[in-house]
Write an enzyme that holds these catalytic residues in place. Structure first.
Site, short mmCIF file in Angstrom:
data_model
loop_
_atom_site.label_atom_id
_atom_site.label_comp_id
_atom_site.label_asym_id
_atom_site.label_seq_id
_atom_site.Cartn_x
_atom_site.Cartn_y
_atom_site.Cartn_z
N SER A 57 1.20 -9.74 -0.57
CA SER A 57 0.92 -8.30 -0.57
C SER A 57 1.07 -7.63 0.78
CB SER A 57 -0.50 -8.05 -1.10
OG SER A 57 -1.45 -8.77 -0.33
N LYS B 274 0.80 -1.22 0.00
CA LYS B 274 0.00 0.00 0.00
C LYS B 274 0.84 1.28 0.00
CE LYS B 274 -4.44 -1.30 0.34
NZ LYS B 274 -5.50 -0.79 -0.56
#
Length: 413
Positions: free
Chosen positions: A308, A57
């Site tokens: 991720s 992110k």
């Protein structure tokens, strides 16, 4: 749709890579020999959990922050998030001297609130859901205070920033012909797909959603009722509504969408810990979960997976890993009937030890329905694998003990 009509282009992703270079971690992308053997594909893993805030992110958040004008920087930024996006925005905004306010649902785990504050973000707890947080953000922070929204996924700068993951992967492993990517709001997969097809137009991009939150699949089917919601270990992709911008890119660039259940995600977390020695959160493990659940379509292909993120509650991680040991019959629960007199507990322990088992815990139960002179031992035993667990069970039975599967562990014939 003409690629030029899409909201994000390959040039946007390359520009984002130039903007954020040196300010985020260029994470490793390595081939996993063991996972390749297990799945039948040639598997490479991109470890985005190695970012400073343990999530991809940061890339999109930083690219968005670097796009702001001087007046926008002065007014500050606002975001709604219950996890990784909050930390990415707070960290880079603070580093760049930009005030950040993060609106989080009131039930957000304290550790995530604390982490966001420690990274320099002002946290406002409001509402029960992200939708509630967004309503407050728009009314109080955007309209009244003139702050700029840093959206978790539905923003061209965010998407372009996330796309830099694929740019790096294809530099590090140019032989890749398939990418399997987690899908929540769609920012990561849409950015990665744009980047990948800018380099290799025939590369296959597949998305993975949680069974409870298939927001992209539901949108493509025009059936929002498919998103059932509820608890999931993959909180990072538990998104009810896919982004409008990201959906347009998914339509054009994503070959297929897969859905995985909770058991598959737990197994993937366990394997990443055991084989790759890394901590993956649920959302970060869904790519491997999908490959394990249905390996046939990817057999022989050169597959890139993205871990991720690695922000998982330690208590939850411990539970998942213990459950994995039970599922693999490396931790078994046995219920053994014995005579309630001196020496019998030692005999049971001796037999288990002779079989190579390791007793983790034992409970001596006298309040049972059998004879008053008997007792039951509830024993948790560590074994090497399923075959070893069965050997321990059979050895106890062969020496005259009445033994049954306990409340956890494998089934025995």
């Amino acid at each position: 749709m003409d690629a030029r009509a899409l909201p994000v282009t390959f040039d946007d992703v390359r520009r984002a890579a130039q903007m954020i270079e040196g300010q985020i971690v260029r994470t490793p992308c390595t081939r996993s020999r063991v996972l390749s053997q297990i799945t039948g594909a040639e598997v490479w893993i991109k470890f985005e959990n190695f970012q400073f805030t343990a999530s991809f992110k940061e890339r999109g958040a930083l690219n968005k922050l670097l796009s702001l004008s001087e007046s926008e920087r002065a007014a500050g930024v606002a975001a709604m998030s219950a996890g990784n996006h909050a930390q990415g925005v707070a960290y880079h905004a603070t580093r760049l001297g930009i005030k950040s306010v993060i609106v989080m649902p009131a039930n957000t785990p304290f550790t995530k609130v604390r982490n966001t504050r420690e990274l320099g973000g002002e946290v406002i707890l409001h509402g029960e859901t992200l939708a509630d947080a967004q309503e407050f953000l728009e009314a109080e922070l955007l309209r009244k205070r003139g702050m700029t929204l840093v959206h978790p996924y539905d923003d061209p700068y965010i998407v372009a920033g996330q796309g830099t993951v694929a740019l790096e992967m294809l530099e590090q492993a140019p032989e890749l012909d398939t990418l399997i990517v987690p899908v929540g709001g769609g920012g990561l997969i849409s950015g990665m797909a744009i980047a990948a097809h800018g380099i290799a137009p025939t590369l296959r991009v597949a998305g993975v959603e949680s069974m409870a939150y298939p927001s992209a699949y539901a949108a493509l089917q025009n059936d929002p009722a498919l998103v059932k919601g509820g608890q999931t270990i993959a909180e990072g992709i538990a998104v009810k509504n896919i982004g409008k911008l990201t959906l347009a890119i998914i339509r054009e660039h994503v070959a297929e969408l897969m859905r995985v259940d909770e058991a598959a995600i737990e197994r993937a977390i366990g394997l990443l810990a055991a084989i790759e020695k890394v901590i993956a959160e649920g959302a970060g493990a869904v790519g491997l979960a999908a490959l394990l659940a249905d390996p046939a379509p990817f057999a022989g292909r050169k597959v890139g997976l993205v871990v991720s993120g690695g922000n998982v509650d330690t208590r939850l991680l411990a539970s998942v890993l213990l459950r994995q040991l039970v599922n693999e019959s490396r931790l078994i629960s046995l219920s053994i009937d014995i005579e309630d007199r001196p020496g019998f507990l030692a005999r049971v322990a001796g037999r288990i030890g002779e079989s190579g088992g390791n007793i983790i815990q034992v409970h001596h139960e006298r309040l049972h329905r059998g004879h008053a002179k008997n007792a039951t031992l509830e024993v948790m035993v560590e074994a090497q694998d399923e075959a070893h667990a069965r050997q321990i069970f059979d050895d106890l039975a062969a020496h005259g003990f009445v033994v049954r599967k306990g409340t956890g562990g494998m089934e025995f014939d």
